[in-house]
Every structure is written in structure tokens, then in C-alpha cells.
Scaffold this motif. Structure first.
Motif, PDB file in Angstrom:
ATOM      1  N   PRO A 197       0.826  -1.209   0.000  1.00  0.00           N
ATOM      2  CA  PRO A 197       0.000   0.000   0.000  1.00  0.00           C
ATOM      3  C   PRO A 197       0.857   1.255   0.000  1.00  0.00           C
ATOM      4  CG  PRO A 197      -0.842  -1.593   1.591  1.00  0.00           C
ATOM      5  CD  PRO A 197       0.483  -2.115   1.109  1.00  0.00           C
ATOM      6  N   ALA A 198       0.375   2.291  -0.667  1.00  0.00           N
ATOM      7  CA  ALA A 198       1.149   3.526  -0.828  1.00  0.00           C
ATOM      8  C   ALA A 198       1.443   4.210   0.495  1.00  0.00           C
ATOM      9  CB  ALA A 198       0.406   4.477  -1.761  1.00  0.00           C
ATOM     10  N   ASP A 199       0.678   3.899   1.544  1.00  0.00           N
ATOM     11  CA  ASP A 199       0.904   4.574   2.833  1.00  0.00           C
ATOM     12  C   ASP A 199       1.916   3.853   3.711  1.00  0.00           C
ATOM     13  OD1 ASP A 199      -0.603   2.377   3.545  1.00  0.00           O
ATOM     14  OD2 ASP A 199      -2.296   3.509   4.355  1.00  0.00           O
ATOM     15  N   GLN A 200       2.658   2.895   3.170  1.00  0.00           N
ATOM     16  CA  GLN A 200       3.704   2.231   3.948  1.00  0.00           C
ATOM     17  C   GLN A 200       5.079   2.863   3.755  1.00  0.00           C
ATOM     18  OE1 GLN A 200       1.553  -2.174   4.157  1.00  0.00           O
ATOM     19  NE2 GLN A 200       3.742  -2.084   3.762  1.00  0.00           N
ATOM     20  N   VAL A 201       5.091   4.094   3.300  1.00  0.00           N
ATOM     21  CA  VAL A 201       6.340   4.850   3.243  1.00  0.00           C
ATOM     22  C   VAL A 201       6.633   5.400   4.635  1.00  0.00           C
ATOM     23  CG1 VAL A 201       5.150   6.965   2.529  1.00  0.00           C
ATOM     24  CG2 VAL A 201       7.598   6.713   2.086  1.00  0.00           C
ATOM     25  N   VAL A 202       7.889   5.317   5.050  1.00  0.00           N
ATOM     26  CA  VAL A 202       8.308   5.826   6.359  1.00  0.00           C
ATOM     27  C   VAL A 202       8.824   7.250   6.148  1.00  0.00           C
ATOM     28  CG1 VAL A 202       9.846   5.501   8.330  1.00  0.00           C
ATOM     29  CG2 VAL A 202       8.906   3.508   7.128  1.00  0.00           C
ATOM     30  N   GLY A 203       8.121   8.229   6.718  1.00  0.00           N
ATOM     31  CA  GLY A 203       8.454   9.618   6.473  1.00  0.00           C
ATOM     32  C   GLY A 203       7.947  10.045   5.105  1.00  0.00           C
ATOM     33  N   ARG A 204       8.543  11.083   4.535  1.00  0.00           N
ATOM     34  CA  ARG A 204       8.145  11.574   3.218  1.00  0.00           C
ATOM     35  C   ARG A 204       8.960  10.894   2.122  1.00  0.00           C
ATOM     36  NH1 ARG A 204      10.026  15.883   2.163  1.00  0.00           N
ATOM     37  NH2 ARG A 204      11.409  16.261   3.951  1.00  0.00           N
ATOM     38  N   HIS A 205       8.362  10.786   0.939  1.00  0.00           N
ATOM     39  CA  HIS A 205       9.115  10.289  -0.200  1.00  0.00           C
ATOM     40  C   HIS A 205      10.322  11.190  -0.459  1.00  0.00           C
ATOM     41  CE1 HIS A 205       7.003   6.849  -1.727  1.00  0.00           C
ATOM     42  NE2 HIS A 205       5.840   7.473  -1.712  1.00  0.00           N
ATOM     43  N   GLY A 206      11.458  10.551  -0.697  1.00  0.00           N
ATOM     44  CA  GLY A 206      12.675  11.291  -0.995  1.00  0.00           C
ATOM     45  C   GLY A 206      13.392  11.862   0.207  1.00  0.00           C
ATOM     46  N   ALA A 207      12.885  11.586   1.426  1.00  0.00           N
ATOM     47  CA  ALA A 207      13.432  12.215   2.637  1.00  0.00           C
ATOM     48  C   ALA A 207      14.250  11.253   3.487  1.00  0.00           C
ATOM     49  CB  ALA A 207      12.302  12.814   3.472  1.00  0.00           C
ATOM     50  N   PHE A 208      14.783  10.190   2.865  1.00  0.00           N
ATOM     51  CA  PHE A 208      15.548   9.233   3.659  1.00  0.00           C
ATOM     52  C   PHE A 208      16.798   9.847   4.263  1.00  0.00           C
ATOM     53  CE2 PHE A 208      18.937   5.940   3.842  1.00  0.00           C
ATOM     54  CZ  PHE A 208      18.446   5.253   4.943  1.00  0.00           C
ATOM     55  N   ARG A 209      17.376  10.849   3.607  1.00  0.00           N
ATOM     56  CA  ARG A 209      18.589  11.465   4.144  1.00  0.00           C
ATOM     57  C   ARG A 209      18.370  11.922   5.586  1.00  0.00           C
ATOM     58  NH1 ARG A 209      23.318  13.597   2.253  1.00  0.00           N
ATOM     59  NH2 ARG A 209      24.298  15.105   3.658  1.00  0.00           N
ATOM     60  N   ASP A 210      17.232  12.537   5.874  1.00  0.00           N
ATOM     61  CA  ASP A 210      16.951  13.010   7.228  1.00  0.00           C
ATOM     62  C   ASP A 210      16.840  11.836   8.192  1.00  0.00           C
ATOM     63  OD1 ASP A 210      16.198  15.272   9.049  1.00  0.00           O
ATOM     64  OD2 ASP A 210      14.355  14.091   9.211  1.00  0.00           O
ATOM     65  N   ILE A 211      16.190  10.742   7.755  1.00  0.00           N
ATOM     66  CA  ILE A 211      16.082   9.543   8.596  1.00  0.00           C
ATOM     67  C   ILE A 211      17.470   8.971   8.870  1.00  0.00           C
ATOM     68  CG2 ILE A 211      15.171   7.183   8.703  1.00  0.00           C
ATOM     69  CD1 ILE A 211      12.865   8.128   6.900  1.00  0.00           C
ATOM     70  N   ALA A 212      18.310   8.955   7.835  1.00  0.00           N
ATOM     71  CA  ALA A 212      19.662   8.410   7.999  1.00  0.00           C
ATOM     72  C   ALA A 212      20.480   9.230   8.983  1.00  0.00           C
ATOM     73  CB  ALA A 212      20.362   8.353   6.645  1.00  0.00           C
ATOM     74  N   VAL A 213      20.433  10.557   8.848  1.00  0.00           N
ATOM     75  CA  VAL A 213      21.233  11.434   9.696  1.00  0.00           C
ATOM     76  C   VAL A 213      20.746  11.391  11.140  1.00  0.00           C
ATOM     77  CG1 VAL A 213      21.810  13.848  10.164  1.00  0.00           C
ATOM     78  CG2 VAL A 213      21.963  12.947   7.830  1.00  0.00           C
ATOM     79  N   ARG A 214      19.434  11.365  11.324  1.00  0.00           N
ATOM     80  CA  ARG A 214      18.878  11.505  12.675  1.00  0.00           C
ATOM     81  C   ARG A 214      18.671  10.174  13.400  1.00  0.00           C
ATOM     82  NH1 ARG A 214      17.702  16.621  13.631  1.00  0.00           N
ATOM     83  NH2 ARG A 214      17.577  18.037  11.835  1.00  0.00           N
ATOM     84  N   THR A 215      18.555   9.084  12.655  1.00  0.00           N
ATOM     85  CA  THR A 215      18.260   7.809  13.309  1.00  0.00           C
ATOM     86  C   THR A 215      19.178   6.687  12.844  1.00  0.00           C
ATOM     87  OG1 THR A 215      15.934   8.440  13.554  1.00  0.00           O
ATOM     88  CG2 THR A 215      16.458   6.100  13.760  1.00  0.00           C
ATOM     89  N   PHE A 216      19.212   6.413  11.551  1.00  0.00           N
ATOM     90  CA  PHE A 216      19.973   5.269  11.065  1.00  0.00           C
ATOM     91  C   PHE A 216      21.449   5.352  11.439  1.00  0.00           C
ATOM     92  CE2 PHE A 216      18.184   2.259   7.734  1.00  0.00           C
ATOM     93  CZ  PHE A 216      16.908   2.300   8.251  1.00  0.00           C
ATOM     94  N   ALA A 217      22.105   6.449  11.099  1.00  0.00           N
ATOM     95  CA  ALA A 217      23.548   6.550  11.342  1.00  0.00           C
ATOM     96  C   ALA A 217      23.900   6.567  12.830  1.00  0.00           C
ATOM     97  CB  ALA A 217      24.117   7.775  10.641  1.00  0.00           C
ATOM     98  N   PRO A 218      23.235   7.401  13.660  1.00  0.00           N
ATOM     99  CA  PRO A 218      23.578   7.368  15.085  1.00  0.00           C
ATOM    100  C   PRO A 218      23.387   5.997  15.726  1.00  0.00           C
ATOM    101  CG  PRO A 218      22.286   9.318  14.581  1.00  0.00           C
ATOM    102  CD  PRO A 218      22.265   8.464  13.357  1.00  0.00           C
ATOM    103  N   LEU A 219      22.255   5.344  15.437  1.00  0.00           N
ATOM    104  CA  LEU A 219      22.002   4.040  16.048  1.00  0.00           C
ATOM    105  C   LEU A 219      22.918   2.971  15.470  1.00  0.00           C
ATOM    106  CD1 LEU A 219      18.123   3.925  16.476  1.00  0.00           C
ATOM    107  CD2 LEU A 219      19.879   4.554  18.125  1.00  0.00           C
ATOM    108  N   ALA A 220      23.287   3.126  14.198  1.00  0.00           N
ATOM    109  CA  ALA A 220      24.227   2.171  13.614  1.00  0.00           C
ATOM    110  C   ALA A 220      25.592   2.297  14.275  1.00  0.00           C
ATOM    111  CB  ALA A 220      24.338   2.392  12.108  1.00  0.00           C
ATOM    112  N   HIS A 221      26.136   3.514  14.321  1.00  0.00           N
ATOM    113  CA  HIS A 221      27.476   3.691  14.862  1.00  0.00           C
ATOM    114  C   HIS A 221      27.543   3.328  16.341  1.00  0.00           C
ATOM    115  CE1 HIS A 221      28.965   6.607  11.489  1.00  0.00           C
ATOM    116  NE2 HIS A 221      28.643   5.416  11.054  1.00  0.00           N
ATOM    117  N   LEU A 222      26.562   3.739  17.113  1.00  0.00           N
ATOM    118  CA  LEU A 222      26.573   3.425  18.542  1.00  0.00           C
ATOM    119  C   LEU A 222      26.209   1.964  18.801  1.00  0.00           C
ATOM    120  CD1 LEU A 222      24.981   6.726  19.845  1.00  0.00           C
ATOM    121  CD2 LEU A 222      27.287   5.921  20.332  1.00  0.00           C
ATOM    122  N   GLY A 223      25.276   1.430  18.014  1.00  0.00           N
ATOM    123  CA  GLY A 223      24.914   0.022  18.173  1.00  0.00           C
ATOM    124  C   GLY A 223      26.038  -0.899  17.766  1.00  0.00           C
TER     125      GLY A 223
END
Length: 385
Positions: free
Chosen positions: A212-238
Motif C-alpha cells: 500500500p502507498a501509505d507504507q512509506v516511512v516519512g516523506r518520499h525522498g526524505a531518507f537522508r533526514d532519517i539516515a542522519v537523525r536515526t539510522f547513522a547514530p544508532l548504527a554507529h553506537l549500536g
């Protein structure tokens, strides 16, 4: 954390299962099904799901601690757990209310295991770009994705997948979507036979399906913000927590061996004491750096996207990846051929060394140093957080 009273006993049970099967999963490069089942049975896959959605409501700091403890016995299990929690936190922090309400209670109740699909052939591990295009019609997103490395993908109940956003103007317009396994045709297209981290079973996969089209996390094209604020910090610290836990476990086993009177080791040897001191100093340094970065994130007083915060987070990864493997390498020298080098030694230093050798390659240190050089030029006042 709601379950703090019972976490220690539950974690001890999971660690016992992990230890029991660690040799076999490493030797066979097999996913640690038994450890994952133990994590499920004790509710750990819902660890970072907020209590309002039925989870345990743990903080990232608590997650890092548990990942480190699991890694004392098997680094693959610690990494699988840390990466799952990273995926869950992305949903918690960036999904809209409808997706959070639909998915998070299922993760907590059914103990869904989430895998990450971010790798692509030909892009050299660059997280913020994608070649595979996410297409859509009025109500559906169409996924057709190959990923050369998907940790635990053959056993995942759901996937967070990066793809080029619909109508993207460049490869950096990346979307993150959630897909249930039941919505996909998932197939392995290769094997996993690495030097270390063998139980992560990080095989190449082909993933095709409609969601379904509503299974996008955040806005389309906005993964950079997710990466900077969540993915990268949790990856490096985890990741760093897992590397530290692996090295901590190696030192603890070595110290117990040295203190065993049957070994008849000269505990007054200056060379031995020097090596033990240096190992502990390295591990305490990594621990302090992880703790400081975790505190900075928890305080929320600094903009996580600023150069000085990014430099700190990158320093955690770079330092831990270098120092933890150096500790185990030195412990092998200290323990000698019989206890340190043999594959069937009770110290398990050989497996720890193979696993930790992956640390500098897991989002390559050379790439990270290049990024840091640019960040240093941007932070002209040289201030620390």
C-alpha cells in the motif's frame, strides 16, 4: 524501562542459549534461530517499542547495553539484535501515526523481526543513494529490488527498504518503505561464507512485491533526514557497543584463564601486566566515547546534523572499530598458541578476531575518514560537544 526488573534474568537466559549454539552457527554460517527465538520468547524484539504501543519502552542506551552483553557470547547475535532495534526506531521516530499504530503493536505483540535492505550492487555502500526505482500507481508502491547483503533476510518478518523515490530527480532522492514478508516474493540469490560474522547469514536477496502507498516511512525522498537523525547514530553506537561487548568478553575470559591456578602463569610478569593494562585502557576509552555520544543524543540540546555532532558519532565508529580488534589481537599474543590461536580454545579469541575484523569494513573507515575531513573544515572553531 517498564521491564527493567526482569531484564537481567531474561538476558541471562538469552545469553545461555546464544552460548550453547554459537560454535555451531559460526562453523555452519547459519542464522542463530535459537537465539532469535529466545529473544522473541522474552519480549526483546519489542524492546524499543514505546509502552503506549505495547512494547517495553527502552531507551537507546538500554538497547546498546543489551547488544553489548549479547556480543560477549556471539557478536553476530548482538549485531542482529542491534540492527533490528535500529529498524524499529526508524518507524517510531519517522513513520506517520497511521503506520506507527498499525505496525508497532504487531512488533511488540507478535515479536516481528525486521531486516534492513539498504545495500545495492555498484554503489559502494553509499547509504544515501539508490539505483532501484520505486514505482507507484494511485494506491500501490511497486518494489523490485536486489540487495547483495541482507542480514538475516531469510528469516525476517518484515523489511525496511530504501529505493529511489517515485518521480525522483536524482539518485539521492531516496525513500524508505516498510514491507511485510507476506507482501513480498523474497528469494536468496547467493550464499554467505565470510571470514567472520558468519551467523548473521547476510545473504544476497531479490525482493519483489506490491505494498500500500501509505507504507512509506516519512516523506518520499526524505531518507537522508532519517539516515542522519536515526539510522547513522544508532548504527554507529549500536555497532560500537557490539564490538566493545565482543572485546570485553574476550578480555574477561582471558583474565579468568590467567587467574586459574592450574595454568601456572606468572601474574607478576611486567610484560603480561602491561598488555592487560593496555587492553583495559583501550576498552575503557571506547566505553567512555560511546557513553558520551549516547548522553549527547539523549540530552537533545545539540543539532544532530551539525558537523561537531557528526564528527563525534563518526569518532565512535572509527575508534571502536580500531581499538576493539587491536585488543583481541593483543590477547591472542598474550594467551599464546594453545589458548589464543586454536579454533577450539575455550577463550574463543580466534572467533572474536574474525568477527571484529569486519568492523572497519562495515561502512568503510576510509569513506568515513573522507567525510570527516570535510566536516573538520566546516567546524572552523574546533568545538566539542
Amino acid at each position: 524501562m517498564k521491564a527493567a526488573v526482569r531484564t537481567d534474568d531474561a538476558l541471562a537466559e538469552v545469553r545461555a542459549v546464544t552460548r550453547e549454539h554459537a560454535d555451531t552457527t559460526d562453523r555452519e554460517a547459519r542464522f542463530p534461530i535459537e537465539a532469535l527465538d529466545a529473544l522473541r520468547n522474552r519480549g526483546f524484539l519489542g524492546l524499543v517499542v514505546p509502552s503506549e504501543y505495547g512494547g517495553l519502552g527502552a531507551t537507546p542506551a538500554e538497547m546498546f547495553t543489551i547488544a553489548a552483553e549479547l556480543s560477549r557470547d556471539c557478536m553476530s547475535v548482538g549485531m542482529i539484535f542491534a540492527m533490528h532495534c535500529q529498524q524499529v526506531m526508524a518507524v517510531v521516530e519517522h513513520a506517520d501515526r497511521r503506520l506507527r499504530t498499525a505496525l508497532l503493536p504487531r512488533i511488540a505483540r507478535d515479536q516481528l523481526y525486521l531486516a534492513s535492505v539498504t545495500t545495492e550492487a555498484g554503489k559502494g555502500g553509499h547509504l544515501l543513494t539508490s539505483q532501484a526505482e520505486l514505482t507507484r500507481d494511485a494506491s500501490t508502491l511497486h518494489i523490485d529490488r536486489f540487495a547483495p547483503v541482507v542480514t538475516g533476510g531469510a528469516y525476517a518478518d518484515g523489511f525496511l527498504i530504501t529505493m529511489r523515490a517515485p518521480d525522483a530527480r536524482s539518485g539521492s532522492d531516496v525513500s524508505l518503505v516498510y514491507a511485510d514478508r507476506t507482501q513480498l516474493d523474497v528469494s536468496a540469490v547467493g550464499d554467505w561464507n565470510p571470514l567472520g560474522m558468519r551467523a548473521t547469514h547476510s545473504i544476497p536477496m531479490k525482493i519483489v512485491g506490491d505494498i500500500p502507498a501509505d507504507q512509506v516511512v516519512g516523506r518520499h525522498g526524505a531518507f537522508r533526514d532519517i539516515a542522519v537523525r536515526t539510522f547513522a547514530p544508532l548504527a554507529h553506537l549500536g555497532w560500537a557497543s557490539c564490538w566493545l561487548g565482543t572485546a570485553d568478553g574476550a578480555l574477561a575470559r582471558t583474565v579468568r584463564m590467567l587467574r586459574d591456578t592450574r595454568q601456572r602463569r606468572d601474574l607478576n610478569s611486567e610484560l603480561l601486566l602491561h598488555r592487560l593494562s593496555q587492553a583495559r585502557q583501550r576498552l575503557d576509552t571506547v566505553h567512555a566515547l560511546i557513553q558520551h555520544a549516547t548522553d549527547v543524543l539523549a540530552a537533545g540540546v545539540a543539532d544532530i546534523s551539525t558537523p561537531r555532532v557528526q564528527l563525534l558519532l563518526n569518532a565512535v565508529k572509527l575508534t571502536a572499530s580500531k581499538e576493539c580488534v587491536a585488543v583481541v589481537d593483543d590477547l591472542i599474543e598474550l594467551a599464546g598458541l594453545r589458548h589464543g590461536y586454536l579454533c577450539d580454545s575455550a577463550l574463543k579469541l580466534e572467533r572474536a578476531l574474525r568477527d571484529l575484523r569486519s568492523a572497519s569494513l562495515n561502512y568503510g573507515n576510509d569513506r568515513l575518514h573522507a567525510a570527516d575531513g570535510a566536516l573538520v573544515l566546516m567546524d572552523r572553531d574546533v568545538r566539542h560537544v
